[in-house]
Motif scaffolding. Structure first.
Motif, PDB file in Angstrom:
ATOM      1  N   VAL A  43       9.459  16.126  -5.043  1.00  0.00           N
ATOM      2  CA  VAL A  43       9.531  14.546  -4.992  1.00  0.00           C
ATOM      3  C   VAL A  43       9.363  14.194  -3.584  1.00  0.00           C
ATOM      4  O   VAL A  43       8.824  13.302  -3.349  1.00  0.00           O
ATOM      5  N   THR A  44      10.236  15.083  -2.568  1.00  0.00           N
ATOM      6  CA  THR A  44       9.876  14.729  -1.205  1.00  0.00           C
ATOM      7  C   THR A  44       8.474  14.857  -0.964  1.00  0.00           C
ATOM      8  O   THR A  44       7.912  13.972  -0.227  1.00  0.00           O
ATOM      9  N   GLY A  45       7.773  15.884  -1.590  1.00  0.00           N
ATOM     10  CA  GLY A  45       6.509  16.192  -1.182  1.00  0.00           C
ATOM     11  C   GLY A  45       5.694  15.093  -1.477  1.00  0.00           C
ATOM     12  O   GLY A  45       4.658  14.483  -0.864  1.00  0.00           O
ATOM     13  N   LEU A  46       5.789  14.714  -2.880  1.00  0.00           N
ATOM     14  CA  LEU A  46       4.977  13.316  -3.267  1.00  0.00           C
ATOM     15  C   LEU A  46       5.266  12.490  -2.643  1.00  0.00           C
ATOM     16  O   LEU A  46       4.068  11.970  -2.636  1.00  0.00           O
ATOM     17  N   ALA A  47       6.424  12.213  -2.251  1.00  0.00           N
ATOM     18  CA  ALA A  47       6.508  10.759  -1.425  1.00  0.00           C
ATOM     19  C   ALA A  47       5.745  11.037  -0.139  1.00  0.00           C
ATOM     20  O   ALA A  47       4.687  10.099   0.205  1.00  0.00           O
ATOM     21  N   PHE A  48       5.795  12.157   0.439  1.00  0.00           N
ATOM     22  CA  PHE A  48       5.044  12.338   1.910  1.00  0.00           C
ATOM     23  C   PHE A  48       3.428  12.298   1.527  1.00  0.00           C
ATOM     24  O   PHE A  48       2.697  11.679   2.422  1.00  0.00           O
ATOM     25  N   LEU A  49       3.111  12.811   0.212  1.00  0.00           N
ATOM     26  CA  LEU A  49       1.566  12.832  -0.125  1.00  0.00           C
ATOM     27  C   LEU A  49       1.068  11.252  -0.148  1.00  0.00           C
ATOM     28  O   LEU A  49       0.005  11.042   0.357  1.00  0.00           O
ATOM     29  N   LEU A  50       1.892  10.564  -0.662  1.00  0.00           N
ATOM     30  CA  LEU A  50       1.556   9.194  -0.880  1.00  0.00           C
ATOM     31  C   LEU A  50       1.841   8.412   0.471  1.00  0.00           C
ATOM     32  O   LEU A  50       0.686   7.648   0.719  1.00  0.00           O
ATOM     33  N   PHE A  51       2.512   8.676   1.220  1.00  0.00           N
ATOM     34  CA  PHE A  51       2.597   8.019   2.726  1.00  0.00           C
ATOM     35  C   PHE A  51       1.362   8.494   3.356  1.00  0.00           C
ATOM     36  O   PHE A  51       0.834   7.675   4.342  1.00  0.00           O
ATOM     37  N   GLY A  52       1.121   9.755   3.476  1.00  0.00           N
ATOM     38  CA  GLY A  52       0.008  10.420   4.352  1.00  0.00           C
ATOM     39  C   GLY A  52      -1.229   9.623   4.117  1.00  0.00           C
ATOM     40  O   GLY A  52      -2.135   9.286   4.681  1.00  0.00           O
ATOM     41  N   PHE A  53      -1.416   9.400   2.563  1.00  0.00           N
ATOM     42  CA  PHE A  53      -2.452   8.813   1.968  1.00  0.00           C
ATOM     43  C   PHE A  53      -2.598   7.460   2.357  1.00  0.00           C
ATOM     44  O   PHE A  53      -3.675   6.852   2.639  1.00  0.00           O
ATOM     45  N   GLY A  54      -1.431   6.733   2.435  1.00  0.00           N
ATOM     46  CA  GLY A  54      -1.467   5.268   3.080  1.00  0.00           C
ATOM     47  C   GLY A  54      -1.779   5.155   4.295  1.00  0.00           C
ATOM     48  O   GLY A  54      -2.708   4.279   4.803  1.00  0.00           O
ATOM     49  N   LEU A  55      -1.444   6.220   5.377  1.00  0.00           N
ATOM     50  CA  LEU A  55      -2.219   6.130   6.748  1.00  0.00           C
ATOM     51  C   LEU A  55      -3.520   6.245   6.492  1.00  0.00           C
ATOM     52  O   LEU A  55      -4.131   5.314   7.289  1.00  0.00           O
ATOM     53  N   MET A  56      -4.108   7.066   5.708  1.00  0.00           N
ATOM     54  CA  MET A  56      -5.724   7.206   5.809  1.00  0.00           C
ATOM     55  C   MET A  56      -6.319   6.079   5.278  1.00  0.00           C
ATOM     56  O   MET A  56      -7.124   5.498   5.820  1.00  0.00           O
ATOM     57  N   MET A  57      -5.850   5.232   4.242  1.00  0.00           N
ATOM     58  CA  MET A  57      -6.158   4.162   3.932  1.00  0.00           C
ATOM     59  C   MET A  57      -6.193   3.029   5.017  1.00  0.00           C
ATOM     60  O   MET A  57      -7.202   2.168   4.965  1.00  0.00           O
ATOM     61  N   VAL A  58      -5.233   2.785   5.958  1.00  0.00           N
ATOM     62  CA  VAL A  58      -5.415   1.949   7.060  1.00  0.00           C
ATOM     63  C   VAL A  58      -6.473   2.279   7.848  1.00  0.00           C
ATOM     64  O   VAL A  58      -7.290   1.654   8.340  1.00  0.00           O
ATOM     65  N   MET A  59      -6.591   3.562   8.148  1.00  0.00           N
ATOM     66  CA  MET A  59      -7.832   4.128   8.754  1.00  0.00           C
ATOM     67  C   MET A  59      -9.015   3.801   8.522  1.00  0.00           C
ATOM     68  O   MET A  59      -9.934   3.396   9.389  1.00  0.00           O
ATOM     69  N   ARG A  60      -9.239   3.986   7.215  1.00  0.00           N
ATOM     70  CA  ARG A  60     -10.416   3.744   6.500  1.00  0.00           C
ATOM     71  C   ARG A  60     -10.795   2.151   6.683  1.00  0.00           C
ATOM     72  O   ARG A  60     -12.050   1.935   7.053  1.00  0.00           O
ATOM     73  N   TRP A  61      -9.764   1.464   6.851  1.00  0.00           N
ATOM     74  CA  TRP A  61     -10.125  -0.096   7.066  1.00  0.00           C
ATOM     75  C   TRP A  61     -10.875  -0.266   8.503  1.00  0.00           C
ATOM     76  O   TRP A  61     -11.890  -0.778   8.696  1.00  0.00           O
ATOM     77  N   SER A  62     -10.356   0.563   9.715  1.00  0.00           N
ATOM     78  CA  SER A  62     -10.618   0.549  10.891  1.00  0.00           C
ATOM     79  C   SER A  62     -12.128   0.967  10.922  1.00  0.00           C
ATOM     80  O   SER A  62     -13.068   0.660  11.418  1.00  0.00           O
ATOM     81  N   ILE A  63     -12.276   2.183  10.210  1.00  0.00           N
ATOM     82  CA  ILE A  63     -13.789   2.658  10.327  1.00  0.00           C
ATOM     83  C   ILE A  63     -14.663   1.735   9.412  1.00  0.00           C
ATOM     84  O   ILE A  63     -15.892   1.869  10.148  1.00  0.00           O
ATOM     85  N   ALA A  64     -14.424   1.290   8.394  1.00  0.00           N
ATOM     86  CA  ALA A  64     -15.325   0.669   7.673  1.00  0.00           C
ATOM     87  C   ALA A  64     -15.899  -0.561   8.355  1.00  0.00           C
ATOM     88  O   ALA A  64     -16.833  -1.132   8.282  1.00  0.00           O
ATOM     89  N   HIS A  65     -14.841  -1.246   9.050  1.00  0.00           N
ATOM     90  CA  HIS A  65     -15.151  -2.496   9.608  1.00  0.00           C
ATOM     91  C   HIS A  65     -15.289  -2.636  11.199  1.00  0.00           C
ATOM     92  O   HIS A  65     -14.815  -3.814  11.697  1.00  0.00           O
ATOM     93  N   GLY A  66     -15.440  -1.586  11.634  1.00  0.00           N
ATOM     94  CA  GLY A  66     -15.631  -1.556  13.002  1.00  0.00           C
ATOM     95  C   GLY A  66     -14.360  -2.039  13.908  1.00  0.00           C
ATOM     96  O   GLY A  66     -14.387  -2.930  14.610  1.00  0.00           O
TER      97      GLY A  66
END
Lengths: 648, 142, 393
Positions: A43-66
């Motif tokens: 459960v701890t791992g799944l929570a971190f998996l979700l959190f780590g994925f969330g970080l990446m989704m924010v980064m993808r905004w920066s990458i996609a929109h300059g």
């Protein structure tokens, strides 16, 4: 005999035990029961998996929109959470008109998120779920043990992991934010980033101990300690606590995978621990293990304008060697438990034995051994000469042989089976081609000449994400859907599961496949604006445009995971109750327990009479023969380590 | 485990047996611990030898210069090599007798052998950086 | 519910759980120290030829400590043997001897060996500036010892000695601060000058104080610099004091720079000689300093921080990679010794999990002593390598 006596005692002792209520804290939090610890890890791992994925989704905004500002509500929330180091109020001005304004990810923020995404996904997401979570829950059940060999060390392992989680999360909230130098933490840059005594974006002084880089290292030290305790426990359990009749040749492949993985962790992690201690010395006591002479990082300075001074004489290459000495075996730590789970699920859902069980076991032995002597293929860029690189190119290519044996055996296992395409099996079958793509695209990278060009491009990202995301993480999903009924006593929704699967499969391929193209065009992985501003001329506008497609796929993938989260929680309360203790009609021992398994696991004496995958045995009355089912006409096995109580 | 503690699998708990074994061993303490005392004494002596050898400058004598020159060891390297050989010998004594490795079976030896092999790989890391550098990128450049 | 084979060995493997567990743990320890030693080898070979220090550690003390550790390895075996023969008193006495040896080892390490380094000054002169300090480096007339010809062309650059910490308690701390440019000092002094927001100003002043404490070190200098009307002359004096190191006594190798023994690593002369006794009166770096307490005039050797490699100061990990590896490896080894001692004390005490097991579960106590003994032998075994590579070679 001691063992028989113990088992007899368990059989009687179990009922007594069920009457004792261990209390909330002992049952749910400070538990020594392997199943609960497994669930805590998962459960701890799944929570971190979700959190780590969330970080990446924010980064993808920066990458996609300059590097454009985020949508207002979201940006404001993230800024409130992560602070000034990571988000900055930005107004985009075009021809004198403000076209957009809001909170945008800063360059530092991109580095923080990138470093923490990697660290969290690898060390706090996948290893805790695939190895510690599933290993703790399933492995002792599969070998017929009542618990792990050292239950209290097992608990210590989890709490050590928990402390490391606290360090990692805490590091987001200290001045200067979390570590910024990638999950590889390469010095000398890592020695200068998050520099103690410098000022954060909001004008606060970075602490001597409480800065992102130092907390990252402290977290890693605890994480590694947790892995060591866990791996000692796993190996001892598999060697010592196998039930009578559970010979090595009858060990389910998942347990073999866990056994080998535990060895990898046991022997590969300590060098990183020593490297982490050296790096701590560099950061806290100002030593120069990884700081070469003559280093002058003028861009990084403390509040008084002084650049960091080092006596020098160290070697950044040493860190890379020690890091990759761990981190290459770590790749197999990530994938082997996944393959183990996939093997169990494929055998169960094709209703036929695994093709080439012995070859697969041999293959993971070879794989594990070779994984220790390939590490420097991550370091072709360090000025490695032709002799050394020839050695590492050779071993790297050699390691593809056992990998292909594994994949081939699993593919051939499908042949002629009467396949049940339930959710776990869908994930398992998808795993095979996805892992294949990931593995095959790695072969070009094994060659020095190609790697020099591809290094640090999106090609590398696509390659290892294909292995880990639709590889290991799909295996984890398959495992969750497969063993969920055993852990909770309820089935997960098949409809939602299939929706989750098909959505994930499509989104994840849209996400990673274009990265191969981008990478071959030279798109670099560390451009925080996706190459829009400075590098568009080097890769071409069409390559930069791919960023938008990829980012949209990433957000879709994130949205689809909400189905899983919902299904996971909802099924716990409202899911269909399991029709029997063995809903999948599987052969291995974990299905011989009550559902969910009580403290002490088995309510009968377990003796193993047959191999792990005896499905559709000719002449049998049903299409599966559990390992504990005595053969009809043959005498009990002569080579059982201890005679069964019934025959004693 | 040494032969002293290995219990036969058929034995059960109980004081009767332990009392028996107690009488069996009684009075033979010295003969049991004699090997350990000898090894301990040897470790003391070899420690003194290591210290003594370090004050002896091998490189000053042409015999040692020639001898160690064959395996490519020069100057201070001769002293280092000799010192490490003595240390390795001492470690073998500790491992074989104090840690009972002499009597261990393959369940211990197999993982331990692998460990020693990988540890050796680690100690040889420097070769990768030293043996084959591309000029001007070598880590020895200051 | 009991887990099988916690005490008795499993017949087909011949091992009990704790025994296998400890061996696996020891395997990981071997890899841990393997990584540390790999670091040592890297650092040593990466150091410029002949720059790896020798003779900084006290060999007799180190040898004594080695004896202490070996003795403890023997006593733990004797304790285990006595236990197996059911000699309760002998078992406890030998076990006590073991952890007392362990604490003796730590005491010597922490009360003498480590602090001796913290009170000792050391610095490397930059190659280009070596000629300024020729009188105590002695490179012109380098000795020519047979077998060490390779030394030629590698100048001696190390200055070691003692600062006058009796009268100036900040001397050592100040010696560890890098050279401070006047502009950088002005920058720090100007922090918060134009800030009107009181909350922000308070934060800035906090930062300013922290920075000054780090750069200037001496309390009276900080007070003088923060004073409203700072005399430029006074500021120059303070800056000069901050940026030079005033050595009261030098190590013997710096005192006898032309002794050919200096080229022989194992024959480093030890001890220190005060500057006044060296007859360096005409040397431009030697200044007469009036001792504020005794009123006598001492001679000090003045070193400009600009001529030194970064990291000068006490003999701490910051000075060079030798000390970094020394403190790291002996520190981690010391932690292992401490851990072992605590475990032994636990088994020695007459409590439920300790010596009381003698009467309740004799075999389990035997296993406990054996398993912790195995760990203790590994600690001893690591020291057998640590001792020669740091003290002798």
């Amino acid at each position: 005999m001691a063992h028989a006596a113990d088992h007899e005692k368990d059989a009687h002792g179990h009922d007594d035990h069920a009457h004792h209520d261990p209390g909330f804290w002992k049952k749910w939090v400070f538990t020594t029961d392997h199943k609960m610890i497994g669930i805590q890890y998962a459960v701890t791992g799944l929570a971190f998996l979700l959190f780590g994925f969330g970080l990446m989704m924010v980064m993808r905004w920066s990458i996609a929109h300059g590097a454009a500002p985020l949508p207002n509500a979201l940006g404001g929330m993230l800024h409130a959470f992560f602070g000034d180091d990571v988000f900055k109020w930005t107004e985009v001005v075009k021809d004198g008109v403000v076209t957009a304004k809001g909170w945008a990810l800063t360059q530092t923020g991109y580095n923080v998120f990138g470093a923490m995404h990697g660290t969290i996904m690898v060390f706090f997401g996948i290893v805790p779920i695939a190895f510690a979570g599933f290993g703790n829950f399933v492995m002792p059940l599969q070998i017929g043990a009542i618990d792990m060999a050292f239950p209290r060390i097992n608990m210590a392992s989890f709490w050590s992991f928990f402390i490391s989680c606290i360090f990692m999360i805490w590091s987001f909230f200290v001045p200067g934010s979390a570590a910024q130098s990638g999950w590889t933490n390469y010095p000398p840059l890592a020695g200068a980033a998050n520099m103690p005594g410098s000022l954060s974006a909001s004008g606060e002084l970075l602490g001597h101990w409480t800065n992102g880089g130092t907390l990252w290292l402290l977290g890693m030290v605890f994480n590694i300690t947790s892995s060591l305790l866990g791996s000692v426990n796993f190996i001892t359990t598999i060697v010592q606590l196998r039930a009578p009749g559970m010979t090595w040749g009858r060990l389910p492949f998942f347990c073999w995978a866990q056994f080998i993985t535990a060895y990898l962790l046991l022997l590969a992690f300590p060098p990183l621990e020593s490297a982490a201690v050296m790096n701590l010395f560099d950061r806290v006591f100002g030593s120069s293990f990884f700081m070469p002479s003559g280093l002058n990082i003028t861009l990084i300075h403390d509040a008084a304008g002084n650049v960091p001074t080092y006596s020098g004489g160290g070697s950044p290459i040493l860190w890379q060697h020690l890091f990759w000495f761990l981190a290459h075996p770590e790749v197999y730590v990530l994938i082997l438990p996944g393959i183990g789970m996939i093997t169990e699920i494929i055998a169960c859902n094709t209703r036929k034995p695994i093709w080439g069980y012995k070859a697969m076991v041999g293959a993971i032995f070879v794989l594990a051994f070779l994984s220790f002597i390939v590490w420097a293929h991550h370091m072709y860029m360090t000025g490695m000469g032709p002799k050394v690189s020839a050695f590492f190119q050779t071993t790297t290519i050699l390691i593809s042989v056992p990998s292909v044996i594994l994949l081939t055996a699993l593919l051939l296992s499908l042949w002629g089976g009467s396949i049940r395409f339930n959710t776990p099996m869908l994930f398992a079958t998808a795993f095979l081609p996805m892992f294949g793509i990931g593995g095959l695209t790695g072969i070009p990278l094994a060659f020095n000449a190609v790697d020099l060009y591809m290094h640090d491009t999106y090609y590398v990202i696509a390659h290892f994400h294909y292995v880990i995301a639709p590889g290991t993480i799909f295996a984890i999903f398959a495992g969750v859907y497969h063993w969920y009924p055993k852990a909770t006593g309820r089935m997960m929704s098949e409809f939602l599961g299939k929706l989750h699967f098909w959505g994930s499969l499509i989104a994840i391929n849209c996400l990673f496949a274009p990265m191969f193209i981008q990478g071959m065009a030279g798109m670099h992985r560390r451009w925080y604006d996706g190459g829009a501003a400075a590098y568009v001329s080097t890769v071409g506008q069409n390559m930069v445009d791919w960023n938008i497609t990829i980012s949209k796929a990433a957000w879709w993938l994130g949205a689809i995971q909400l189905i899983f989260v919902f299904n996971f929680c909802w099924s716990m309360i409202r899911g269909r109750k399991v029709p029997s203790d063995n809903p999948w009609h599987a052969t291995t021992l974990e299905w011989d327990t009550p559902t969910p398994p009580p403290h002490g696991n088995f309510i009968k004496d377990i003796v193993v009479y047959r191999g792990p995958y005896e499905y559709s045995v000719p002449g049998a009355d049903k299409d599966y023969s559990p390992q504990s089912e005595p053969p009809t006409n043959t005498p009990p096995p002569a080579h059982a380590p201890v005679a069964a109580p019934a025959h004693a | 485990m040494s032969e002293h503690t290995a219990t036969k699998p058929t034995e059960t708990h109980g004081h009767a047996h332990d009392e028996h074994s107690h009488e069996e061993h009684h009075g033979s303490m010295l003969s049991h611990v004699k090997p350990y005392l000898i090894i301990g004494a040897a470790l003391f002596v070899f420690t003194l030898i290591t210290v003594g050898l370090s004050y002896f400058d091998f490189a000053e004598y042409s015999l040692f210069r020639k001898l160690f020159g064959i395996i490519g060891v020069h100057g201070m390297g001769i002293n280092i090599t000799v010192g490490l050989i003595v240390a390795t010998f001492k470690v073998c004594l500790v491992g074989a007798w104090f840690m009972h490795l002499k009597q261990e079976g393959s369940t211990i030896w197999k993982p331990l052998g692998l460990t020693l092999f990988f540890c050796f790989c680690l100690l040889m890391l420097f070769l990768l950086a030293h043996s084959d550098p591309i000029p001007s990128t070598s880590f020895t450049q200051h | 519910m009991e887990i099988p084979y916690t005490v008795r060995p499993r017949p087909d493997t011949g091992l009990s759980n704790p025994k296998l567990g400890i061996w696996l743990f020891l395997a990981s320890e071997v890899m841990l120290f393997g990584g540390l030693f790999a670091g040592y080898i890297f650092m040593r070979l990466g150091a410029e030829p002949w720059m790896w220090p020798h003779g900084w550690l006290n060999v007799p003390v180190g040898t004594f400590n080695t004896f202490v550790l070996i003795a403890s390895s023997v006593t733990v075996i004797l304790s285990w043997e006595s236990l197996k023969m059911r000699k309760y008193k002998a078992f406890r006495s030998w076990l006590a001897a073991t952890w007392i040896c362990g604490f003796a080892f730590l005491t010597i390490k922490l009360s003498y060996e480590w602090p001796a380094k913290f009170h000792h000054f050391g610095a490397y002169v930059q190659k280009g500036a070596a000629h300024k300090y020729e009188a105590i480096l002695g490179n012109e007339n380098q000795g020519d010892v047979k077998g060490h010809e390779a030394r030629k062309g590698y100048p001696r650059l190390f200055i070691g000695g003692h600062l006058d910490t009796e009268t100036d308690k900040f001397a050592m701390a100040s010696a560890g601060v890098p050279y401070v440019q006047e502009a950088a000092l002005d920058g720090v002094l100007a922090i918060g000058k134009d800030e009107n927001n009181p909350a922000k100003l308070a934060n800035l002043l906090k930062i300013k104080d922290a920075m000054l404490k780090k750069l200037v070190v001496r309390d009276e200098d900080i007070a003088a610099l923060k004073a409203p009307n700072l005399d430029p002359q006074k500021k120059a004096t303070i800056l000069h004091r901050m940026n030079t190191i005033s050595i009261h006594a030098v190590d013997a190798e710096n005192a006898k720079p032309y002794d050919p023994d200096n080229d022989k690593a194992h024959f480093m002369p030890r001890g220190q000689i005060v500057i006044s006794e060296l007859g360096l009166k005409d040397n431009p770096n030697v200044h007469a300093v009036k001792n504020a307490e005794t009123g006598k005039e001492d001679q000090h050797f003045i070193v400009d921080k600009r001529d030194l490699v970064a990291g000068h100061g006490p003999l701490i990990p910051k000075l060079n990679t030798y000390l970094a590896t020394y403190f790291m490896i002996t520190g981690l080894h010391g932690l292992h010794v401490l851990g072992g001692c605590l475990v032994f004390i636990y088994f020695w005490l007459p409590i439920k999990g300790g010596a009381k097991l003698f009467h309740t579960n004799h075999q389990q106590l035997c296993n406990r002593i054996e398993v912790s003994g195995l760990f203790w032998h590994l600690v001893d075994l690591i020291w057998i390598f640590v001792f020669p590579i740091f003290y002798l070679l």
